[in-house]
Design a protein around this motif. Structure first.
Motif, short mmCIF file in Angstrom:
data_model
loop_
_atom_site.label_atom_id
_atom_site.label_comp_id
_atom_site.label_asym_id
_atom_site.label_seq_id
_atom_site.Cartn_x
_atom_site.Cartn_y
_atom_site.Cartn_z
N ALA A 42 0.61 -1.28 -0.01
CA ALA A 42 -0.10 0.23 0.06
C ALA A 42 0.91 1.36 0.07
CB ALA A 42 -1.02 0.00 1.14
N ARG A 43 1.95 1.09 0.75
CA ARG A 43 2.77 2.50 0.91
C ARG A 43 3.61 2.61 -0.47
NH1 ARG A 43 4.99 1.59 6.89
NH2 ARG A 43 3.17 2.36 7.77
N ALA A 82 2.23 2.27 -3.38
CA ALA A 82 1.13 2.49 -4.14
C ALA A 82 0.73 1.37 -5.17
CB ALA A 82 1.59 3.89 -5.11
N ILE A 105 -1.60 -0.77 -4.66
CA ILE A 105 -3.03 -1.25 -3.66
C ILE A 105 -3.78 -2.42 -4.11
CG2 ILE A 105 -4.64 0.16 -5.08
CD1 ILE A 105 -4.36 -0.42 -1.13
N TYR A 112 -5.82 2.14 1.40
CA TYR A 112 -6.78 2.78 0.39
C TYR A 112 -7.05 3.99 0.63
CZ TYR A 112 -9.07 -1.68 -1.03
OH TYR A 112 -9.44 -2.95 -1.77
N GLN A 118 -4.64 6.29 1.83
CA GLN A 118 -3.43 6.69 1.39
C GLN A 118 -3.28 6.79 -0.16
OE1 GLN A 118 -0.40 4.13 3.04
NE2 GLN A 118 -0.67 4.90 5.13
N ASN A 119 -3.84 5.94 -0.94
CA ASN A 119 -4.22 5.86 -2.20
C ASN A 119 -5.22 6.78 -2.84
OD1 ASN A 119 -1.38 4.52 -3.29
ND2 ASN A 119 -2.18 3.01 -1.48
N GLU A 156 -8.30 6.15 -2.34
CA GLU A 156 -9.67 5.59 -2.64
C GLU A 156 -10.63 5.23 -1.18
OE1 GLU A 156 -9.30 1.60 -4.63
OE2 GLU A 156 -7.01 2.30 -5.70
#
Length: 95
Positions: A44-45, A47, A49, A74, A76-77, A79
């Protein structure tokens, strides 16, 4: 890259780190909720996801930290609606 005078950005560094983490992870003789949650968070970090989501749903065991890693990923990106949907699912299922 640095020898050519180019400075890596955050995305490039994150990709390198997650690539190395993936290599180490898949060589681990035993994986558990902690190591799998770390990969969800790392993807996730970086990007990634989709990779984070795939790892999360593949996990045999999940805990509140695992759920938080994916929900946080989610947000962080960008969403946010998916993060909210997953949070409401978590509450509804009393997980």
């Amino acid at each position: 890259m640095m020898n050519s005078g180019l400075e890596p950005d955050e995305v490039t560094l994150a990709s390198v780190v997650i690539s190395e983490a993936r290599r180490v992870f898949y060589r681990m003789p035993v994986r558990n909720v902690v190591s799998e949650t770390s990969m969800v968070s790392g993807y996730a970090r970086a990007a990634s996801i989709k990779a984070a989501r795939f790892m999360f749903w593949k996990m045999k065991q999940r805990n509140v930290v695992s759920w938080n890693a994916l929900i946080g990923g989610y947000t962080q990106n960008g969403e946010n609606e998916e993060a909210l949907r997953l949070f409401l699912f978590l509450k509804r299922e009393s997980i």
